[in-house]
Design an enzyme around this catalytic site. Sequence first.
Site, mmCIF file in Angstrom:
data_model
loop_
_atom_site.group_PDB
_atom_site.id
_atom_site.type_symbol
_atom_site.label_atom_id
_atom_site.label_comp_id
_atom_site.label_asym_id
_atom_site.label_seq_id
_atom_site.Cartn_x
_atom_site.Cartn_y
_atom_site.Cartn_z
ATOM 1 C CE LYS A 81 -0.855 -2.874 -1.488
ATOM 2 N NZ LYS A 81 -1.017 -4.076 -2.349
ATOM 3 C CD GLU A 89 2.721 -3.884 -8.849
ATOM 4 O OE1 GLU A 89 2.083 -4.147 -7.792
ATOM 5 O OE2 GLU A 89 3.861 -4.342 -9.061
ATOM 6 C CB SER A 106 -5.853 -2.797 4.375
ATOM 7 O OG SER A 106 -6.857 -2.076 3.677
#
Length: 468
Positions: A159, A181, A450
């Site tokens: 991210k 968010e 991830s």
Amino acid sequence: MSAATMNAKMSAASRMRSSPMRSSHTPSKGRHSSTSGSQGLMSSFVLRAATEPRTESLDASFTSLPRPDPTGRFGKFGGKYVPETLIPALLELEEAYATLPHTADFKEELDVVLRDYVGRATPLYFAERLTQHLKDENGGKGPNIYLKREDLNHTGAHKINNAVGQVLLAKRMGKQRIIAETGAGQHGVATATVCARFGLKCVIYMGAKDMERQKLNVFRMKLLGAEVCPVEFGTATLKDATSQAIRDWVTNVEDTHYIIGSVAGPHPYPMMVRDFHGCIGRETREQAMEKLGKLPDCLVACIGGGSNAMGLFHDFVDDLDVRLVGVEAAGFGVDQGAGRHAATLTEGTPGVLHGSYSLLLQDGDGQVIEPHSISAGLDYPGVGPEHAFLGDMKRAEYHAVTDAEALEAFEIASKLEGIIPALETSHAFAWILKAGKDMPDGYNVVMNCSGRGDKDVFTVAKEFGFDL
């Protein structure tokens, strides 16, 4: 304002502007219904054999279609469905993104931050024991499994790639306040981290249910100086946090930049988030050529909104011999019916959610069906429009993995490789453990690891009967 009302206003405000579609949603007519001219994600495609060639079923027009076109569309998917008050902000962002990231100073700063602060490039790791485990279960033959170690990034997930890129863009646009968010908390932590690094005010919206199951990340965000705002309406999960963030942006559009955490939302977000994560695929290509002497046979990634998967897939989309596999959340099982899974790409139908026309879980009246997944990051009823496009064009395939299968894979990966994966990532591991039995010997699979699983320890411990 309810989420359904917000979605209706978003559709009405921009239908004439960005879409030739006559309506904002296509009522469900069955398990795989779709708009006219498309066969959707048919089960025969989704469940095809493990190594069936891609080119036989690939739509002939695929390579000539832009991704996206100038209006932000990936085929029929994408576009802008937003309130009128957000159109100037989106146009400003679109203009800024078309120019600023291509300047020498932006590229240099982005490269330095990704290298020295985030820790890129992340390694491509040969999962020797997992590979041997699959061979042992298949008479000594099986695929070779490689992991793209995005879990080794600063903050523990992919991210932060997007968060860095968007914050650098927002600074150059003169924005002093950042909102985001988050579901699993990884995007929230990444955004809070980068805001702390660059001295920007940070507000994170998070569903109350997700805050409860991701307490560690909530504390991390607060420690980093972010204001974490609980969202208690709806199911109090990612969908509702996104709706609340959009409301904030509508109100504070002049000084605020909204960092959407996935390849969803209105144009230019799906393109922009994909591009900022594109380093994953570019590195994978270079590393595969170095380690294997050729491109991988198959790329695998988990799918919620789809950012880590698009980051891995994007550089390989035109390499038609490379199989692209996305793995989403089957929850309790797609056969258990609506509200028991989050398998948008295998069970969804076209409609509008959070500013974009894509596939989503909805009933016959176009009302969003609340999803379920043990993973907070996959617990979302929509998906990025480019994934819907790649599936519709039969360039990528999408499968669903249950909570139970993901938990089993979580444990296997931990014990075999000494890597505790995020529950999101565990869905991709689970698919490999199932599909790997049908793959030929020496078949090279790269899975995007991830995120790491620290954040999920409490959830998994509860499922395994441990009292922490």
